[in-house]
Design a protein around this motif. Structure first.
Motif, short mmCIF file in Angstrom:
data_model
loop_
_atom_site.label_atom_id
_atom_site.label_comp_id
_atom_site.label_asym_id
_atom_site.label_seq_id
_atom_site.Cartn_x
_atom_site.Cartn_y
_atom_site.Cartn_z
N ALA A 38 0.92 -1.11 -0.12
CA ALA A 38 0.04 0.06 0.05
C ALA A 38 0.81 1.41 -0.08
O ALA A 38 0.51 2.37 -0.61
N LEU A 41 2.36 1.82 -3.54
CA LEU A 41 1.53 2.28 -4.25
C LEU A 41 1.04 3.95 -4.05
O LEU A 41 0.82 4.80 -5.12
N LYS A 44 3.70 5.40 -5.83
CA LYS A 44 3.45 5.60 -7.21
C LYS A 44 2.69 6.83 -7.76
O LYS A 44 2.86 7.57 -8.44
N TYR A 45 1.52 6.91 -6.92
CA TYR A 45 0.53 7.97 -7.09
C TYR A 45 0.84 9.20 -6.74
O TYR A 45 0.40 10.40 -7.13
N ILE A 63 -4.38 14.24 -14.13
CA ILE A 63 -3.44 13.02 -13.50
C ILE A 63 -3.58 13.29 -12.03
O ILE A 63 -3.75 12.63 -11.25
N TYR A 70 -7.22 7.75 -6.23
CA TYR A 70 -6.54 6.40 -6.00
C TYR A 70 -6.22 6.65 -4.46
O TYR A 70 -6.04 5.77 -3.59
N VAL A 73 -8.58 5.87 -1.78
CA VAL A 73 -8.57 4.36 -1.40
C VAL A 73 -7.23 3.89 -0.58
O VAL A 73 -7.38 3.36 0.26
N LEU A 74 -6.22 4.18 -1.31
CA LEU A 74 -4.84 3.69 -0.84
C LEU A 74 -4.73 4.27 0.46
O LEU A 74 -4.10 3.29 1.34
N ARG A 76 -6.51 4.24 2.79
CA ARG A 76 -7.32 3.39 4.00
C ARG A 76 -6.56 2.06 4.13
O ARG A 76 -7.15 1.47 5.11
N MET A 77 -5.63 1.67 3.50
CA MET A 77 -5.28 0.22 3.20
C MET A 77 -4.06 -0.06 4.05
O MET A 77 -4.02 -1.09 4.60
#
Lengths: 152, 152
Positions: A38, A41, A44-45, A63, A70, A73-74, A76-77
């Motif tokens: 997580a 990523l 990455k974003y 972008i 994104y 969501v990430l 929260r992970m």
């Protein structure tokens, strides 16, 4: 405590127990791998957005908007992966992650709020506002890394 | 081809060129790490749903709905990591990933559609329909792994 409240509490307690049992099924090494995934990523974003703030990457509203979505969501992970069972697994997490839980929670809340604000700002199409919001996310990342991650 | 269409194509081509240049900045090893991270998280959030289908995990509509939403985002993430520059990096990806691109695209489309259908089914609250949709996602995962990943 009346029956209804008692029943609601029992259900809540069962919910917690159930969640814990679901997580307990995952091996500590798996939990660490998943939380690191997580974070990877998030990098990455968020990376290109940090570049846009510094000016090393051209500003691109589309972008930013996509990546901010994104990141919502990430963001929260990773956290259920910091289970006490993972204390002994080699990672960059400092021991404070497992002891200073109130401060960890504050840091997570700050990060998630900053990401939510960035998502809202990116939808407004206001570049200045969006860049300010990118800066706040960057600070929130740093806040957690400074306190809870080994220096890289 | 009229001017408007031509202009749209030029913009699309520039978009692709721009995207490629953004990705080109990432090292092949980083791209592999990022795509594997997305797969790891797909596993984290699909795993319990597969368990619910088999009956080894109690069915929980709320968890299905949350995880399906996460999977919608995660199902968009790994693919740009299969950049030709990563051919030489050790991973479980078979060479066909970089040559049979039409089949790869079909497999990705099938997976994303299955995940979107699962998200819709989980919101309906219909357990039977949701379990069928979980099965379709599972098959779509397998379809890609069977064709494009080394046997584990």
């Amino acid at each position: 405590m009346n029956k209804k409240v008692l029943s609601a509490c029992t259900i809540a307690a069962l919910g917690v127990a159930y969640s814990l049992s679901v997580f307990a099924q995952a091996k500590p090494e798996t939990l660490v791998k998943q939380r690191q995934a997580a974070m990877t990523l998030q990098g990455k974003y968020f990376g290109p957005l940090g570049g846009m703030l510094k000016g090393s990457v051209p500003y691109d509203q589309k972008i930013v908007e996509r990546n901010a979505g994104y990141l919502q969501v990430l963001s929260r992970m990773p956290w259920d992966g910091f289970d006490p069972s993972t204390k002994g697994v080699k990672s960059a997490a400092l021991p404070a992650v497992f002891t200073d839980t109130a401060k960890v929670k504050d840091a997570i809340d700050r990060f998630q709020t900053a990401v939510d604000n960035l998502a809202a700002a990116s939808k407004s199409g206001d570049e200045g506002k969006t860049k300010t919001a990118i800066g706040e996310v960057s600070k929130a990342c740093g806040n957690c890394h400074d306190n809870f991650r080994e220096k890289q």
